[in-house]
Scaffold this motif. Structure first.
Motif, PDB file in Angstrom:
ATOM      1  N   GLY A 113       0.030  -1.576  -0.040  1.00 12.61           N
ATOM      2  CA  GLY A 113       0.214  -0.071   0.107  1.00 12.61           C
ATOM      3  C   GLY A 113       0.924   1.247   0.248  1.00 12.61           C
ATOM      4  N   GLU A 114       0.432   2.309  -0.361  1.00  6.31           N
ATOM      5  CA  GLU A 114       0.907   3.873   0.345  1.00  6.31           C
ATOM      6  C   GLU A 114       1.896   3.916   1.454  1.00  6.31           C
ATOM      7  N   PHE A 115       1.130   2.892   2.803  1.00  2.00           N
ATOM      8  CA  PHE A 115       2.181   4.054   4.229  1.00  2.00           C
ATOM      9  C   PHE A 115       3.157   1.870   4.227  1.00  2.00           C
ATOM     10  N   HIS A 116       3.945   2.844   4.997  1.00  2.00           N
ATOM     11  CA  HIS A 116       5.332   1.745   5.848  1.00  2.00           C
ATOM     12  C   HIS A 116       4.243   0.666   6.929  1.00  2.00           C
ATOM     13  N   GLU A 117       3.972  -0.415   6.266  1.00  2.00           N
ATOM     14  CA  GLU A 117       3.465  -1.113   7.637  1.00  2.00           C
ATOM     15  C   GLU A 117       3.963  -1.984   8.732  1.00  2.00           C
ATOM     16  N   LEU A 118       4.236  -2.076   9.325  1.00  2.00           N
ATOM     17  CA  LEU A 118       4.534  -3.460  10.704  1.00  2.00           C
ATOM     18  C   LEU A 118       3.709  -5.207   9.595  1.00  2.00           C
ATOM     19  N   THR A 119       5.393  -6.119   8.655  1.00  2.00           N
ATOM     20  CA  THR A 119       5.304  -7.025   8.377  1.00  2.00           C
ATOM     21  C   THR A 119       5.554  -7.793   9.636  1.00  2.00           C
ATOM     22  N   TYR A 120       5.151  -8.950   9.160  1.00  2.00           N
ATOM     23  CA  TYR A 120       6.291 -10.283   9.392  1.00  2.00           C
ATOM     24  C   TYR A 120       6.227 -11.483   8.099  1.00  2.00           C
ATOM     25  N   PHE A 121       7.491 -11.350   7.849  1.00  2.00           N
ATOM     26  CA  PHE A 121       8.445 -12.489   6.471  1.00  2.00           C
ATOM     27  C   PHE A 121       8.499 -13.485   7.084  1.00  2.00           C
ATOM     28  N   ASP A 122       7.463 -15.058   6.615  1.00  2.00           N
ATOM     29  CA  ASP A 122       8.035 -16.804   7.189  1.00  2.00           C
ATOM     30  C   ASP A 122       9.019 -16.809   6.042  1.00  2.00           C
ATOM     31  N   LEU A 123       9.943 -17.377   6.593  1.00  2.00           N
ATOM     32  CA  LEU A 123      11.333 -17.601   6.004  1.00  2.00           C
ATOM     33  C   LEU A 123      11.330 -18.887   5.053  1.00  2.00           C
ATOM     34  N   GLN A 124       9.779 -19.459   5.934  1.00  2.00           N
ATOM     35  CA  GLN A 124      10.225 -21.008   4.523  1.00  2.00           C
ATOM     36  C   GLN A 124       9.249 -20.581   3.912  1.00  2.00           C
ATOM     37  N   THR A 125       7.747 -20.263   4.829  1.00  2.00           N
ATOM     38  CA  THR A 125       6.866 -19.617   2.885  1.00  2.00           C
ATOM     39  C   THR A 125       7.502 -19.043   2.093  1.00  2.00           C
ATOM     40  N   SER A 126       7.672 -18.322   2.067  1.00  2.00           N
ATOM     41  CA  SER A 126       7.948 -16.857   1.558  1.00  2.00           C
ATOM     42  C   SER A 126       6.533 -15.659   2.332  1.00  2.00           C
ATOM     43  N   LYS A 127       5.716 -15.946   2.588  1.00  2.00           N
ATOM     44  CA  LYS A 127       4.468 -15.273   2.877  1.00  2.00           C
ATOM     45  C   LYS A 127       4.879 -14.130   3.952  1.00  2.00           C
ATOM     46  N   MET A 128       4.539 -12.736   3.038  1.00  2.00           N
ATOM     47  CA  MET A 128       4.293 -11.413   4.200  1.00  2.00           C
ATOM     48  C   MET A 128       2.829 -11.477   4.840  1.00  2.00           C
ATOM     49  N   THR A 129       3.062 -11.452   5.938  1.00  2.95           N
ATOM     50  CA  THR A 129       1.602 -11.141   7.023  1.00  2.95           C
ATOM     51  C   THR A 129       1.598  -9.389   7.120  1.00  2.95           C
ATOM     52  N   SER A 130       0.587  -8.288   7.098  1.00  2.00           N
ATOM     53  CA  SER A 130       0.816  -7.363   7.727  1.00  2.00           C
ATOM     54  C   SER A 130      -0.055  -7.334   8.775  1.00  2.00           C
ATOM     55  N   LEU A 131       0.840  -6.504  10.263  1.00  3.75           N
ATOM     56  CA  LEU A 131       0.230  -6.358  11.086  1.00  3.75           C
ATOM     57  C   LEU A 131      -0.199  -5.262  11.256  1.00  3.75           C
ATOM     58  N   THR A 132      -0.477  -4.294  10.157  1.00  2.00           N
ATOM     59  CA  THR A 132      -1.055  -2.792  11.126  1.00  2.00           C
ATOM     60  C   THR A 132      -1.952  -2.799   9.093  1.00  2.00           C
ATOM     61  N   ARG A 133      -2.112  -3.534   8.679  1.00  4.14           N
ATOM     62  CA  ARG A 133      -2.889  -3.514   6.941  1.00  4.14           C
ATOM     63  C   ARG A 133      -3.836  -2.675   7.744  1.00  4.14           C
ATOM     64  N   GLY A 134      -4.123  -1.556   6.654  1.00  4.59           N
ATOM     65  CA  GLY A 134      -5.475  -0.638   6.885  1.00  4.59           C
ATOM     66  C   GLY A 134      -5.086   0.905   7.480  1.00  4.59           C
ATOM     67  N   VAL A 135      -4.013   0.966   8.502  1.00  3.17           N
ATOM     68  CA  VAL A 135      -3.777   1.982   8.546  1.00  3.17           C
ATOM     69  C   VAL A 135      -3.049   2.656   7.911  1.00  3.17           C
ATOM     70  N   PRO A 136      -3.481   4.562   7.760  1.00  2.64           N
ATOM     71  CA  PRO A 136      -3.088   5.179   7.033  1.00  2.64           C
ATOM     72  C   PRO A 136      -1.520   5.536   7.642  1.00  2.64           C
ATOM     73  N   HIS A 137      -1.118   5.614   8.138  1.00  3.37           N
ATOM     74  CA  HIS A 137       0.562   6.238   8.667  1.00  3.37           C
ATOM     75  C   HIS A 137       1.263   5.827   8.730  1.00  3.37           C
ATOM     76  N   ASP A 138       2.102   5.743   8.677  1.00  3.28           N
ATOM     77  CA  ASP A 138       3.538   5.226   8.473  1.00  3.28           C
ATOM     78  C   ASP A 138       4.110   4.276   9.727  1.00  3.28           C
ATOM     79  N   VAL A 139       5.161   3.416   9.749  1.00  2.00           N
ATOM     80  CA  VAL A 139       5.296   2.624  10.612  1.00  2.00           C
ATOM     81  C   VAL A 139       6.172   3.083  10.778  1.00  2.00           C
TER      82      VAL A 139
END
Length: 676
Positions: A291-317
């Motif tokens: 998205g437009e803003f910096h989100e706090l995310t987690y990247f799983d080293l086994q699956t290469s899946k990225m999960t956002s902890l702050t999706r939809g927050v219209p502000h930069d982490v």
């Protein structure tokens, strides 16, 4: 391009020289000399009239604000290491603080400001701090074995060094930390400057001569290292531009490096502040990939899946606290959220990724956050309109907060007001915002305006402590506006790129639109506007002076770029390629011509209002020649040009005695420009 060095001014002493032929004038001249501020020997002055001591006395209440910054806890004692400038001191140094609101115990007595520090992590036997001579930013590491004693330099002065984290293997310290080093231009040939690399070493501060090279990577944009819990892998961020970066891994045993993120090389995004999770199975980082803003995310080293902890927050982490691998007392990740220029504290469970409730955060903006190991406590450095920095220890679950330091201020700051947010419509219909400090109501009539433009350009005017700048609204009735023109951070990645390359002057047009807005405000005087800025903001102030000379009363340029081509050719090599991404590559003929045409130096003949230029002689970012060439050119226009250069400063003034004289000079320049 050949630079012409300006001759030294005769100096203030000459203005008050005694005439041997007129004995009757000796006493009045001596009296006059006693009534002015004598600049220290490191200040080079041209065109600045004598500064009366009465002016210095008048502004003294706004000239000494001293806050505190938390650095680290001692590993064995209930003491924290803090950074602070003591009363009467020139620079910030290190101190131990053993109790809330206790006395500071001096640790360092270094000749230059301290830029960072770490503590030996097992017993706290020594401290390693970072400093550079005379503001040169050629950072060196020093080992402080005992408080108050001279420190030992443990790095090679031919390089610029950055200290990384201490290395641990399965939670146990090894006594080594990572050291990243890049060569300085003065030690390179012209050919070598074109291919600068970063050398990584593991260093035991007790035996620096035995530091082991583990890798040499091309380029200089390698930041934010983090060790895997096995101590053999290192996570690195490769900076490409403000809108693009990559995450790499480095095997310390083999020296082999490879890109980890993005998995798809065509996916351009920002990835920053990467840290391995406690179990080593993933990476926490900040990214704007989705998205437009910096989100706090987690990247799983086994699956290469990225999960956002702050999706939809219209502000930069803004970063995340380190998830300590050997600390099972807490699973909380702390981060700061940039909410319209104010940093607010947020927390998340590092395993479930769910938000964690926080209570008891003190008033103000969170300048820094640091969890305390083996504790639920978190240390906050707070700033506000009334404080330049105070340390609090918070238990976010109970909401109990203990204040450990109180800022030292030279005047009552209780009446200082937080900045308000304003918006105006720019030339292309886009809304631009900024912060405003209006003059108090006791000042009647339309008020003069100072426009203070931030640097970067990928920076942001933030809500916080205005320091000396409070003098202008509080005592002179001048309204201060800090614009966030296009290209500023905090407003999304699209906004961040709106000034790149050939769009550079669109940001200058945003200031033109601000001048239009000022003219519509019943409490502001559009005929009395001064523009100022530092670094990129210095370029902006010069550009406004060439584009809107008939709409401003004067300008102040602090360590600013006057010509993009000469700047790119003379800035330190470790920065050059990174700046080319932002401003354009001067080696390309078309871009070179564009940069030449828009540069303030090329258009200096259009500057028709008083100009004040401030520069540090040792500036590695914007070399002092950028200041000297615009001063020489602007003087040909026949209007006042003031020039202040500090021989022992770099990209800004870090020493109080220099900053004081600059402030005295700025007050006089503003009074003569806006209030007469």
């Amino acid at each position: 391009m050949k630079f012409t060095k300006l001759p030294f001014a005769a100096g203030l002493a000459a203005a008050f020289a005694l005439s041997s032929a007129c004995a009757q004038l000796q006493a009045p001249a001596a009296s006059a000399a006693a009534d002015v501020v004598t600049p220290n020997a490191n200040l080079h002055i041209e065109g600045i009239p004598p500064i009366a001591k009465s002016l210095a006395e008048r502004v003294a209440r706004y000239n000494d604000f001293r806050g505190h910054s938390f650095l680290l806890w001692h590993p064995k004692r209930n003491e924290m290491l803090v950074s602070h400038r003591a009363a009467g001191a020139s620079t910030n140094q290190l101190y131990w603080l053993a109790a809330p609101m206790g006395d500071l115990q001096p640790v360092t007595r270094h000749g230059d400001p301290i830029n960072g520090a770490t503590i030996e992590p097992v017993d706290g036997r020594f401290i390693v701090f970072t400093a550079s001579r005379g503001g040169s930013e050629a950072f060196q590491l020093f080992r402080q074995d005992k408080a108050g004693e001279p420190a030992l330099q443990i790095t090679d002065s031919k390089f610029r060094h950055a200290r990384g984290p201490w290395r641990r293997v399965n939670g146990k310290p090894t006594g080594e930390f990572l050291l990243a080093s890049v060569p300085l231009d003065r030690n390179l040939t012209d050919g070598q400057k074109k291919n600068v690399s970063t050398v990584f070493r593991l260093m035991d501060p007790m035996h620096p001569e035995q530091a082991k090279v583990v890798a040499e990577l091309p380029g200089t944009g390698w930041f934010s290292p983090s060790f895997h819990r096995n101590g053999a892998q290192l996570l690195l961020t490769k900076y490409i531009s403000a809108t693009e970066s990559e995450v790499w891994t480095l095997d310390l045993n083999t020296g082999k490096a490879g890109r980890l993120i993005p998995v798809d090389a065509t996916l351009r995004a920002v990835y920053g502040g990467g840290r391995y999770s406690r179990n080593g199975k993933g990476v926490f980082l900040v990214s704007d990939r989705e998205g437009e803003f910096h989100e706090l995310t987690y990247f799983d080293l086994q699956t290469s899946k990225m999960t956002s902890l702050t999706r939809g927050v219209p502000h930069d982490v803004e970063g995340a606290s380190e998830d300590d691998e050997d600390d099972d007392s807490s699973r909380v990740l702390y981060t700061r959220l940039n909410v319209r220029g104010k940093a607010e504290l947020r927390a998340f469970d590092s395993e479930t990724f769910k938000p964690v409730a926080i209570s008891g955060v003190p008033e103000g903006s969170v300048a820094a956050v640091s969890p305390r190991r083996r504790s639920q406590d978190v240390v906050l450095t707070m700033v506000s309109a009334r404080s330049p920095g105070e340390i609090h220890v918070l238990n976010p679950r109970t909401g109990q907060s203990t204040q450990w330091t109180k800022a030292s201020v030279s005047t009552d700051t209780s009446a200082f007001r937080a900045q308000e947010i304003i918006t105006w419509r720019s030339f292309d219909g886009r809304d631009i915002s900024g912060l405003i400090n209006r003059a108090p109501a006791r000042f009647t009539g339309k008020r003069p305006v100072m426009i203070n433009i931030h640097g970067g350009p990928e920076s942001q005017a933030r809500i916080g402590f205005s320091g000396r700048m409070n003098y202008f609204p509080e005592e002179l009735g001048i309204t201060v506006i800090q614009p966030n023109v296009r290209g500023s951070s905090g407003f999304g990645k699209t906004f961040l790129e709106l000034d790149n390359g050939m769009k550079r002057e669109d940001s200058v047009r945003d200031i033109g639109a601000l001048l239009d807005w000022i003219a519509t405000q019943p409490d502001l005087d559009a005929a009395r506007v001064l523009v100022m800025g530092g670094s990129y903001g210095g370029y902006m102030s010069l550009a406004v002076a060439t584009h809107y000379a008939d709409r401003i009363a004067g300008s102040i340029d602090v360590v600013g770029i006057s010509h993009f081509v000469t700047f790119l050719e003379t800035t330190e090599s470790y920065r050059r390629d990174l700046r080319r991404v932002e401003y354009g590559d001067e080696r390309d003929p078309k871009m070179r011509e564009f940069l030449h045409q828009i540069s303030p130096l090329t258009n200096a003949h259009k500057i028709r209002k008083p100009l004040f230029v401030v520069q540090g002689k040792n500036d590695p970012r914007v070399p002092y020649t950028e200041a000297e060439q615009i001063v020489a050119k602007a003087r040909g226009n026949g209007m006042p040009v003031w020039y202040l250069r500090a021989e022992n400063e770099g990209h800004g003034f870090a020493r109080k005695e220099n900053a004081d004289y600059y402030f005295f000079s700025m007050v006089r320049f503003v009074e003569e420009t806006l209030l007469k």
